[in-house]
Design an enzyme around this catalytic site. Structure first.
Site, PDB file in Angstrom:
ATOM      1  N   TYR A  70       0.820  -1.214   0.000  1.00 28.37           N
ATOM      2  CA  TYR A  70       0.000   0.000   0.000  1.00 28.37           C
ATOM      3  C   TYR A  70       0.855   1.267   0.000  1.00 28.37           C
ATOM      4  O   TYR A  70       0.474   2.279  -0.596  1.00 28.37           O
ATOM      5  CB  TYR A  70      -1.002  -0.008   1.162  1.00 28.37           C
ATOM      6  CG  TYR A  70      -2.235  -0.807   0.801  1.00 28.37           C
ATOM      7  CD1 TYR A  70      -3.243  -0.233   0.030  1.00 28.37           C
ATOM      8  CD2 TYR A  70      -2.359  -2.142   1.159  1.00 28.37           C
ATOM      9  CE1 TYR A  70      -4.356  -0.976  -0.348  1.00 28.37           C
ATOM     10  CE2 TYR A  70      -3.460  -2.884   0.783  1.00 28.37           C
ATOM     11  CZ  TYR A  70      -4.456  -2.294   0.031  1.00 28.37           C
ATOM     12  OH  TYR A  70      -5.556  -3.019  -0.365  1.00 28.37           O
ATOM     13  N   ARG A  73       1.943   1.839  -3.526  1.00 28.38           N
ATOM     14  CA  ARG A  73       0.829   2.376  -4.327  1.00 28.38           C
ATOM     15  C   ARG A  73       0.507   3.818  -3.918  1.00 28.38           C
ATOM     16  O   ARG A  73       0.164   4.650  -4.754  1.00 28.38           O
ATOM     17  CB  ARG A  73      -0.402   1.482  -4.148  1.00 28.38           C
ATOM     18  CG  ARG A  73      -0.210   0.124  -4.829  1.00 28.38           C
ATOM     19  CD  ARG A  73      -1.409  -0.781  -4.619  1.00 28.38           C
ATOM     20  NE  ARG A  73      -2.648  -0.140  -5.001  1.00 28.38           N
ATOM     21  CZ  ARG A  73      -3.850  -0.455  -4.495  1.00 28.38           C
ATOM     22  NH1 ARG A  73      -3.952  -1.404  -3.575  1.00 28.38           N
ATOM     23  NH2 ARG A  73      -4.925   0.153  -4.908  1.00 28.38           N
ATOM     24  N   GLN A 108     -14.860   4.340  -6.900  1.00 23.59           N
ATOM     25  CA  GLN A 108     -14.292   3.216  -6.158  1.00 23.59           C
ATOM     26  C   GLN A 108     -12.787   3.412  -6.008  1.00 23.59           C
ATOM     27  O   GLN A 108     -12.108   2.616  -5.367  1.00 23.59           O
ATOM     28  CB  GLN A 108     -14.563   1.911  -6.903  1.00 23.59           C
ATOM     29  CG  GLN A 108     -16.037   1.596  -7.077  1.00 23.59           C
ATOM     30  CD  GLN A 108     -16.244   0.465  -8.073  1.00 23.59           C
ATOM     31  OE1 GLN A 108     -16.203  -0.713  -7.721  1.00 23.59           O
ATOM     32  NE2 GLN A 108     -16.451   0.817  -9.324  1.00 23.59           N
ATOM     33  N   VAL A 110      -9.152   4.924  -4.981  1.00 21.92           N
ATOM     34  CA  VAL A 110      -8.585   5.373  -3.710  1.00 21.92           C
ATOM     35  C   VAL A 110      -7.460   6.384  -3.938  1.00 21.92           C
ATOM     36  O   VAL A 110      -6.745   6.735  -3.014  1.00 21.92           O
ATOM     37  CB  VAL A 110      -8.079   4.154  -2.901  1.00 21.92           C
ATOM     38  CG1 VAL A 110      -9.238   3.245  -2.507  1.00 21.92           C
ATOM     39  CG2 VAL A 110      -7.029   3.344  -3.675  1.00 21.92           C
ATOM     40  N   HIS A 126     -14.730   3.411  -1.557  1.00 19.71           N
ATOM     41  CA  HIS A 126     -13.754   2.475  -0.990  1.00 19.71           C
ATOM     42  C   HIS A 126     -12.637   3.194  -0.238  1.00 19.71           C
ATOM     43  O   HIS A 126     -11.541   2.654  -0.087  1.00 19.71           O
ATOM     44  CB  HIS A 126     -13.185   1.578  -2.104  1.00 19.71           C
ATOM     45  CG  HIS A 126     -14.212   0.662  -2.697  1.00 19.71           C
ATOM     46  ND1 HIS A 126     -14.046   0.012  -3.900  1.00 19.71           N
ATOM     47  CD2 HIS A 126     -15.434   0.277  -2.239  1.00 19.71           C
ATOM     48  CE1 HIS A 126     -15.120  -0.717  -4.166  1.00 19.71           C
ATOM     49  NE2 HIS A 126     -15.981  -0.579  -3.177  1.00 19.71           N
ATOM     50  N   THR A 197     -14.929   0.555 -14.853  1.00 23.12           N
ATOM     51  CA  THR A 197     -15.078  -0.419 -13.758  1.00 23.12           C
ATOM     52  C   THR A 197     -15.487  -1.766 -14.312  1.00 23.12           C
ATOM     53  O   THR A 197     -16.266  -1.844 -15.265  1.00 23.12           O
ATOM     54  CB  THR A 197     -16.086   0.056 -12.680  1.00 23.12           C
ATOM     55  OG1 THR A 197     -16.263  -0.999 -11.724  1.00 23.12           O
ATOM     56  CG2 THR A 197     -17.438   0.446 -13.259  1.00 23.12           C
ATOM     57  N   SER A 198     -14.968  -2.823 -13.688  1.00 20.52           N
ATOM     58  CA  SER A 198     -15.318  -4.184 -14.125  1.00 20.52           C
ATOM     59  C   SER A 198     -16.721  -4.562 -13.659  1.00 20.52           C
ATOM     60  O   SER A 198     -17.240  -5.613 -14.027  1.00 20.52           O
ATOM     61  CB  SER A 198     -14.285  -5.194 -13.601  1.00 20.52           C
ATOM     62  OG  SER A 198     -14.214  -5.117 -12.197  1.00 20.52           O
ATOM     63  N   PRO A 223     -13.132  -0.119 -22.418  1.00 17.56           N
ATOM     64  CA  PRO A 223     -12.629  -0.756 -23.645  1.00 17.56           C
ATOM     65  C   PRO A 223     -13.012  -2.239 -23.734  1.00 17.56           C
ATOM     66  O   PRO A 223     -13.002  -2.825 -24.815  1.00 17.56           O
ATOM     67  CB  PRO A 223     -11.106  -0.598 -23.552  1.00 17.56           C
ATOM     68  CG  PRO A 223     -10.811  -0.295 -22.124  1.00 17.56           C
ATOM     69  CD  PRO A 223     -12.050   0.272 -21.500  1.00 17.56           C
TER      70      PRO A 223
END
Ligand code: BJW
Length: 257
Positions: A70, A73, A108, A110, A126, A197-198, A223
């Protein structure tokens, strides 16, 4: 009418637009999507599966490694810049507000890139990894923009606690106020867009179904195909950094803005 034109007409007519964003929006800012993140990070992370890494159990089992992941990231997010997709969404918010409407971003992500781009109505479903909190007291802090010094990182608030990112892991409850704002947006919007988003992680993925059920116009920008691609009214296939600026230009070229 092609899909881009149909979407431009829908957003031009709308007073209230809800936009659910996911990791794909930040891909063109160089932030790997959640499911591609580990692949880009090399051998250090090779034994970690993101679905099991983003859990309270993983942090309890191996706080050093999860903190390192984290923190890595976090520094990437701090260094990243908004891309044309983020900027187009911020422009859309300003355009709609100028004619008495509103855009609410349900993100979603962060990474805080929507806020960096100038979006003001942002709901962080999130959480964020820019702020961290004490595992014992729950108090928040914003670590300085440099690597953490210790892994895991002791809490500055209670020497028996650790700092953890202020994100929502699998199995954790989303912030009540964020869920309430998203439910309200899904219940009142004229247009609901799902961007990058998935559409696989709940409850976030449920908001588009709620908007769809009550007849809002639904638009997907991605895409790739997702579980909602065949359900939405309008599917704009392509990267957000290309599709969203074109959509904004088309809407402005019409009327209303
Ligand atoms: C582009 C692009 C470009 C690429 N342009 N696009 C109902 C049914 C089934 C399961 C559940 C359910 N309700 C709850 C669950 C369990 C669970 C869940 O959803 N599991 C699923 C995996 C099935 N949900 C939870 O646990 C949630 N908590 C909860 O429900 O609590 C209940 C509770 C109640 C009371 C007490 C206690 C608990 C919490 C979910 C938290 C998710 N957290 C994460 C990690 C955040 C921290 C971190 O970043 O590490 O959030 S997981 C991860 O997935 C992250 C993301 O925000 C989230 C969504 O991913 P996203 O954004 O969609 O990204 P990707 O990578 O999946 O997709 C990227 C997309 O972009 C792709 O489609 C690409 O094609 C596209 N793309 N380039 C546009 N240039």
């Amino acid at each position: 009418m092609d899909a881009l034109h149909a979407a431009a007409v829908a957003i031009t007519k709308a007073r209230r637009i809800a936009v659910l964003t996911g990791a794909g929006v930040s891909a063109e800012s160089g932030i790997p999507t959640f499911r591609s993140a580990l692949a880009s990070m090399g051998a250090l992370w090779k034994d970690f599966d993101p679905a099991t890494l983003a859990t309270p159990e993983a942090f309890a089992r191996d706080p050093e490694r999860v903190t390192r992941w984290y923190d890595h990231r976090r520094l990437g997010c701090l260094a990243a810049l908004p891309n044309p997709g983020h900027l187009a969404l911020a422009d859309l918010e300003r355009d709609l507000e100028s004619r008495g409407g509103e855009v609410i971003l349900l993100t979603q992500n962060v990474d805080r890139l929507h806020q960096k781009a100038g979006s003001r109505r942002v709901v962080e479903l999130h959480g964020t990894l820019i702020t961290w909190r004490c595992t014992l007291t729950g108090r928040h802090t914003t670590p300085e923009p440099a690597p953490m010094r210790e892994f895991p990182t002791p809490s500055p608030f209670d020497p028996r606690g650790l700092l953890r990112p202020n994100v929502v892991w699998f199995g954790e409850r989303l912030p009540d106020d964020a869920v309430a704002a998203a439910e309200n947006a899904a219940a009142s919007c004229d247009v609901f867009m799902a961007v990058g988003t998935s559409s696989q992680v709940y409850p976030a993925a449920g908001f588009i179904h709620a908007a769809m059920a009550r007849g809002a116009v639904t638009i997907e920008v991605n895409p790739e195909k997702t579980p909602i691609s065949d359900l939405v009214d309008i599917r704009l296939q392509g990267p957000g950094g290309e599709v969203l600026p074109r959509l904004l230009v088309a809407a402005r070229a019409g009327k209303g803005f």
